[in-house]
Design a protein around this motif. Sequence first.
Motif, PDB file in Angstrom:
ATOM      1  N   MET A   1       0.565   3.433   6.523  1.00  0.00           N
ATOM      2  CA  MET A   1      -0.390   2.844   5.604  1.00  0.00           C
ATOM      3  C   MET A   1      -0.298   3.547   4.258  1.00  0.00           C
ATOM      4  O   MET A   1      -0.040   4.746   4.184  1.00  0.00           O
ATOM      5  N   ILE A   2      -0.475   2.778   3.192  1.00  0.00           N
ATOM      6  CA  ILE A   2      -0.596   3.336   1.844  1.00  0.00           C
ATOM      7  C   ILE A   2      -2.036   3.090   1.397  1.00  0.00           C
ATOM      8  O   ILE A   2      -2.527   1.962   1.458  1.00  0.00           O
ATOM      9  N   ARG A   3      -2.695   4.152   0.956  1.00  0.00           N
ATOM     10  CA  ARG A   3      -4.091   4.041   0.538  1.00  0.00           C
ATOM     11  C   ARG A   3      -4.239   4.373  -0.937  1.00  0.00           C
ATOM     12  O   ARG A   3      -3.836   5.443  -1.392  1.00  0.00           O
ATOM     13  N   PHE A   4      -4.821   3.434  -1.693  1.00  0.00           N
ATOM     14  CA  PHE A   4      -5.246   3.671  -3.064  1.00  0.00           C
ATOM     15  C   PHE A   4      -6.732   4.037  -3.016  1.00  0.00           C
ATOM     16  O   PHE A   4      -7.537   3.267  -2.495  1.00  0.00           O
ATOM     17  N   ASP A   5      -7.085   5.178  -3.564  1.00  0.00           N
ATOM     18  CA  ASP A   5      -8.474   5.626  -3.554  1.00  0.00           C
ATOM     19  C   ASP A   5      -8.951   5.846  -4.987  1.00  0.00           C
ATOM     20  O   ASP A   5      -8.611   6.841  -5.628  1.00  0.00           O
TER      21      ASP A   5
ATOM     22  N   VAL B   1      -9.189   1.225  -8.562  1.00  0.00           N
ATOM     23  CA  VAL B   1      -8.681   0.394  -7.468  1.00  0.00           C
ATOM     24  C   VAL B   1      -8.725   1.180  -6.159  1.00  0.00           C
ATOM     25  O   VAL B   1      -8.217   2.295  -6.061  1.00  0.00           O
ATOM     26  N   THR B   2      -9.345   0.580  -5.142  1.00  0.00           N
ATOM     27  CA  THR B   2      -9.348   1.143  -3.794  1.00  0.00           C
ATOM     28  C   THR B   2      -8.892   0.054  -2.831  1.00  0.00           C
ATOM     29  O   THR B   2      -9.480  -1.030  -2.788  1.00  0.00           O
ATOM     30  N   LEU B   3      -7.809   0.335  -2.107  1.00  0.00           N
ATOM     31  CA  LEU B   3      -7.322  -0.623  -1.112  1.00  0.00           C
ATOM     32  C   LEU B   3      -6.372   0.067  -0.153  1.00  0.00           C
ATOM     33  O   LEU B   3      -5.856   1.151  -0.424  1.00  0.00           O
ATOM     34  N   ASN B   4      -6.161  -0.567   0.996  1.00  0.00           N
ATOM     35  CA  ASN B   4      -5.235  -0.084   2.009  1.00  0.00           C
ATOM     36  C   ASN B   4      -4.117  -1.100   2.189  1.00  0.00           C
ATOM     37  O   ASN B   4      -4.382  -2.302   2.308  1.00  0.00           O
ATOM     38  N   LEU B   5      -2.886  -0.629   2.218  1.00  0.00           N
ATOM     39  CA  LEU B   5      -1.716  -1.476   2.438  1.00  0.00           C
ATOM     40  C   LEU B   5      -1.103  -1.069   3.771  1.00  0.00           C
ATOM     41  O   LEU B   5      -0.617   0.051   3.924  1.00  0.00           O
TER      42      LEU B   5
ATOM     43  N   VAL C   1       4.870  -8.337   5.204  1.00  0.00           N
ATOM     44  CA  VAL C   1       5.446  -8.277   3.860  1.00  0.00           C
ATOM     45  C   VAL C   1       4.310  -8.586   2.889  1.00  0.00           C
ATOM     46  O   VAL C   1       3.696  -9.649   2.955  1.00  0.00           O
ATOM     47  N   ILE C   2       4.030  -7.636   2.009  1.00  0.00           N
ATOM     48  CA  ILE C   2       2.927  -7.776   1.070  1.00  0.00           C
ATOM     49  C   ILE C   2       3.497  -8.119  -0.306  1.00  0.00           C
ATOM     50  O   ILE C   2       4.210  -7.324  -0.905  1.00  0.00           O
ATOM     51  N   GLY C   3       3.179  -9.311  -0.785  1.00  0.00           N
ATOM     52  CA  GLY C   3       3.635  -9.734  -2.096  1.00  0.00           C
ATOM     53  C   GLY C   3       2.678  -9.264  -3.178  1.00  0.00           C
ATOM     54  O   GLY C   3       1.467  -9.232  -2.977  1.00  0.00           O
ATOM     55  N   VAL C   4       3.236  -8.883  -4.309  1.00  0.00           N
ATOM     56  CA  VAL C   4       2.451  -8.481  -5.482  1.00  0.00           C
ATOM     57  C   VAL C   4       2.837  -9.427  -6.607  1.00  0.00           C
ATOM     58  O   VAL C   4       3.976  -9.426  -7.064  1.00  0.00           O
TER      59      VAL C   4
ATOM     60  N   ASP D   1      -3.761   8.104 -13.523  1.00  0.00           N
ATOM     61  CA  ASP D   1      -4.549   8.983 -14.397  1.00  0.00           C
ATOM     62  C   ASP D   1      -5.654   9.662 -13.610  1.00  0.00           C
ATOM     63  O   ASP D   1      -5.997  10.816 -13.863  1.00  0.00           O
ATOM     64  N   SER D   2      -6.232   8.920 -12.664  1.00  0.00           N
ATOM     65  CA  SER D   2      -7.263   9.490 -11.797  1.00  0.00           C
ATOM     66  C   SER D   2      -7.227   8.757 -10.470  1.00  0.00           C
ATOM     67  O   SER D   2      -6.647   7.681 -10.346  1.00  0.00           O
ATOM     68  N   GLY D   3      -7.847   9.357  -9.466  1.00  0.00           N
ATOM     69  CA  GLY D   3      -7.766   8.812  -8.116  1.00  0.00           C
ATOM     70  C   GLY D   3      -6.504   9.288  -7.425  1.00  0.00           C
ATOM     71  O   GLY D   3      -5.715  10.059  -7.986  1.00  0.00           O
ATOM     72  N   THR D   4      -6.323   8.837  -6.195  1.00  0.00           N
ATOM     73  CA  THR D   4      -5.164   9.273  -5.416  1.00  0.00           C
ATOM     74  C   THR D   4      -4.487   8.102  -4.727  1.00  0.00           C
ATOM     75  O   THR D   4      -5.117   7.079  -4.432  1.00  0.00           O
ATOM     76  N   VAL D   5      -3.190   8.276  -4.483  1.00  0.00           N
ATOM     77  CA  VAL D   5      -2.414   7.354  -3.665  1.00  0.00           C
ATOM     78  C   VAL D   5      -1.786   8.177  -2.562  1.00  0.00           C
ATOM     79  O   VAL D   5      -1.113   9.180  -2.826  1.00  0.00           O
ATOM     80  N   GLN D   6      -2.009   7.766  -1.328  1.00  0.00           N
ATOM     81  CA  GLN D   6      -1.424   8.463  -0.181  1.00  0.00           C
ATOM     82  C   GLN D   6      -0.650   7.451   0.636  1.00  0.00           C
ATOM     83  O   GLN D   6      -1.147   6.347   0.908  1.00  0.00           O
ATOM     84  N   GLY D   7       0.553   7.837   1.046  1.00  0.00           N
ATOM     85  CA  GLY D   7       1.381   6.938   1.836  1.00  0.00           C
ATOM     86  C   GLY D   7       1.944   7.625   3.050  1.00  0.00           C
ATOM     87  O   GLY D   7       2.336   8.787   2.978  1.00  0.00           O
ATOM     88  N   ALA D   8       1.967   6.913   4.150  1.00  0.00           N
ATOM     89  CA  ALA D   8       2.521   7.473   5.379  1.00  0.00           C
ATOM     90  C   ALA D   8       3.241   6.393   6.159  1.00  0.00           C
ATOM     91  O   ALA D   8       2.775   5.255   6.241  1.00  0.00           O
ATOM     92  N   GLY D   9       4.399   6.746   6.704  1.00  0.00           N
ATOM     93  CA  GLY D   9       5.148   5.836   7.544  1.00  0.00           C
ATOM     94  C   GLY D   9       5.184   6.325   8.974  1.00  0.00           C
ATOM     95  O   GLY D   9       4.286   7.029   9.431  1.00  0.00           O
ATOM     96  N   ARG D  10       6.254   5.992   9.683  1.00  0.00           N
ATOM     97  CA  ARG D  10       6.343   6.345  11.102  1.00  0.00           C
ATOM     98  C   ARG D  10       6.377   7.849  11.318  1.00  0.00           C
ATOM     99  O   ARG D  10       5.939   8.351  12.337  1.00  0.00           O
ATOM    100  N   ARG D  11       6.913   8.582  10.353  1.00  0.00           N
ATOM    101  CA  ARG D  11       7.097  10.030  10.518  1.00  0.00           C
ATOM    102  C   ARG D  11       6.142  10.811   9.618  1.00  0.00           C
ATOM    103  O   ARG D  11       6.494  11.852   9.080  1.00  0.00           O
ATOM    104  N   GLY D  12       4.937  10.288   9.453  1.00  0.00           N
ATOM    105  CA  GLY D  12       3.992  10.958   8.567  1.00  0.00           C
ATOM    106  C   GLY D  12       4.242  10.507   7.144  1.00  0.00           C
ATOM    107  O   GLY D  12       4.213   9.330   6.845  1.00  0.00           O
ATOM    108  N   GLN D  13       4.501  11.456   6.262  1.00  0.00           N
ATOM    109  CA  GLN D  13       4.791  11.095   4.876  1.00  0.00           C
ATOM    110  C   GLN D  13       6.098  10.315   4.846  1.00  0.00           C
ATOM    111  O   GLN D  13       7.162  10.836   5.130  1.00  0.00           O
TER     112      GLN D  13
END
Length: 198
Positions: free
Chosen positions: A1-5, A20-24, A29-32, A54-66
């Motif tokens: 999951m990729i999380r925008f906080d 922007v806050t959302l979970n991917l 397949v997510i289209g933008v 500029d502010s907030g965080t983005v965190q992404g993790a796949g099958r092996r963690g990061q």
Amino acid sequence: MIRFDDVTLSFGRRVLFGHVTLNLRGGRVIGVTGANGAGKSTFLKLAGQIIKPDSGTVQGAGRRGQGAVAMVSPEMKIYDDLTATENLKFFSRLRGKALTDEKISELGSRVGLDMKTFGDARAGTFSTGMRQRLKFAILLSVDADIWLLDEPTANLDDDGREKFFAEIQAAKSEKIILLATNDKTEVEACDEIIRLPL
């Protein structure tokens, strides 16, 4: 999951993304999509942590963690003075992977690039469509958890587009795939759509 906080990003006085806050999530397949200049490519770069907000965080993790990230975009550079085979080996080595001749042949077949004919040809001699096929073969070779695809079928013929769509459908159950596009066929291949501006 990729999380925008609570992600905010501005260019000068222009706020491109505001709080922007959302979970991917993977498995689709997510289209933008959005108008030119809406920030599709920038959204992908934020999701892959290629650029920082500029502010907030983005965190992404796949099958092996990061999760390892791979991207195909108009900005992606391949080395014109290297052959197709040398480009594949070079980019794979950057990820600590060694490709056998059999694997290189398989990758070429998957993207529709005949490595017996073109494997020893310099990439600088390739058409734009052949270069796009090579970029996609490079993406497949590194086995990343997160795929960032920016107008990925641009310059591909019908065969190339068919192969591309088959690969993303086969891969989506194990990956997070973001596809930035305004192309109708690419949009139809997506399971979920994020429309910019958010």
